[in-house]
Design an enzyme around this catalytic site. Sequence first.
Site, PDB file in Angstrom:
ATOM      1  N   ARG A  55       0.854  -1.198   0.000  1.00 34.00           N
ATOM      2  CA  ARG A  55       0.000   0.000   0.000  1.00 34.00           C
ATOM      3  C   ARG A  55       0.886   1.244   0.000  1.00 34.00           C
ATOM      4  NH1 ARG A  55      -1.199   1.744   4.585  1.00 34.00           N
ATOM      5  NH2 ARG A  55      -1.925  -0.228   5.466  1.00 34.00           N
ATOM      6  N   TYR A 113     -17.495  16.571 -15.353  1.00 32.24           N
ATOM      7  CA  TYR A 113     -17.767  15.128 -15.367  1.00 32.24           C
ATOM      8  C   TYR A 113     -18.734  14.828 -14.211  1.00 32.24           C
ATOM      9  CZ  TYR A 113     -16.990  10.155 -14.738  1.00 32.24           C
ATOM     10  OH  TYR A 113     -17.175   8.808 -14.588  1.00 32.24           O
ATOM     11  N   ASP A 186      -8.432  18.671 -14.744  1.00 32.97           N
ATOM     12  CA  ASP A 186      -8.719  17.296 -15.121  1.00 32.97           C
ATOM     13  C   ASP A 186      -8.297  17.158 -16.588  1.00 32.97           C
ATOM     14  OD1 ASP A 186      -9.865  14.924 -16.054  1.00 32.97           O
ATOM     15  OD2 ASP A 186     -11.599  15.089 -14.724  1.00 32.97           O
ATOM     16  N   LYS A 211      -9.205   6.061 -19.177  1.00 35.32           N
ATOM     17  CA  LYS A 211      -9.583   6.535 -20.502  1.00 35.32           C
ATOM     18  C   LYS A 211      -8.386   6.463 -21.459  1.00 35.32           C
ATOM     19  CE  LYS A 211     -13.297   7.167 -18.103  1.00 35.32           C
ATOM     20  NZ  LYS A 211     -13.640   8.424 -17.471  1.00 35.32           N
TER      21      LYS A 211
END
Length: 404
Positions: A55, A113, A186, A211
């Site tokens: 982690r 978004y 973004d 994406k």
Amino acid sequence: MTTNDWTDAGFSTRSIHAGQDPDPTTGAVVPPVFLTSTYKQDGVGGLRGGYEYSRSGNPTRAALETALAAAETPRGGTPARGFAFASGLAAEDTLMRAVLRPGDHVILPDDAYGGSYRLVARVFGAWGVEHTPVDLTDLDAVAAAVRPGSTRLVWVETPTNPLLGISDIAALASLAHDAGALLLVDNTFATPYLQTPLALGADVVVHSTTKYVGGHSDVVGGALVVADGVTIPGGLVSPDGATDVASAVAFLQNASGAVADPFASWLTLRGLKTLAVRMERHQANALAVARFLESHPRVTRVLYPGLSSHPGHELAAKQMRGFGGMVSFQVGSEAKALDVVDRTHVFTLAESLGGVESLIEHPGRMTHASVAGSALEVPADLVRLSVGIEDAEDLVADLERALD
Ligand SMILES: *Cc1c(COP(=O)(O)O)cnc(C)c1O
């Protein structure tokens, strides 16, 4: 794992090499998928390469983080810091926790978004963070929305989703900085190949690497890239005492733990290597499709920043190196829009975007259904295309059939 930040190299060279030196023990040219949760210590605290628990750090993830930071760092600039997350929204959530507290205020696009809007408005709203959706192409409206002393974050998407609006990153950065706020961009739609927000004054870049960066519709992921030396606004100190955004994000990435797993990191890194060549084809195809749609009698409006008819065309030409692969268009009624999205077969009816295959969707009923009735509602007759890298003539023929 890496010794060279490659910041003087061109975009493709950086994407292929930064963070990806051949493996020191085997010479493997491709960074291995380190499927391990923990690492042997050479005596207590004797960490090899700083790795202790996956982690906190994993070599495959580190390779991706270095490569993403190199991709977003302006050529020759001071290296930014990259952080890879389990999704784009996990990255956004972490950034907001790092820089916001109850009572703080966020300005965000009025066609953001939908998932980002939901996170800001409903998740952070419940914790006392306030927000104002604004048309970011209207700088006066943005200036008027600033609340002195409490606006900490100006959130930019350009091009926007699904209306492909273009806003001026450099102007918004100076506006945000004058207000004592951070500018977040973004960069999911543009990708670092076509737009480098940090070079235009942005402080932080966020990606849904799901994406274009991943690019093959086979992995969900997100990233933050923080410019060098950015301070948390309002004198806020991170729980671990840090006053800079990159350290606060690093602390939270481990403390909250929404990290990218090794295999997702590896797939995303593989995608990044071909981003430049894919984007060239995506945008060549998108322009061909946009020109076809513009000439079609059943299409009432085409939204693509590469068309000179687009209101943001000149600004896009100035701040981007190309116009990307997303095209939206209107057909006059919701019924017609639903009919078109149902009739293509090269374009697959599906949410998401940025993969090699072309996708078509109806934002009003699909990706943007969650913002119906809000300031972010989109036109009911809108169709959105993620133009893939198939042959342009097949894409145009498919749309022609669906429209006729
Ligand atoms: C998909 C998307 C996100 C959210 O990313 P996930 O990886 O789905 O969590 C954020 N911003 C934009 C512009 C997106 O397209």
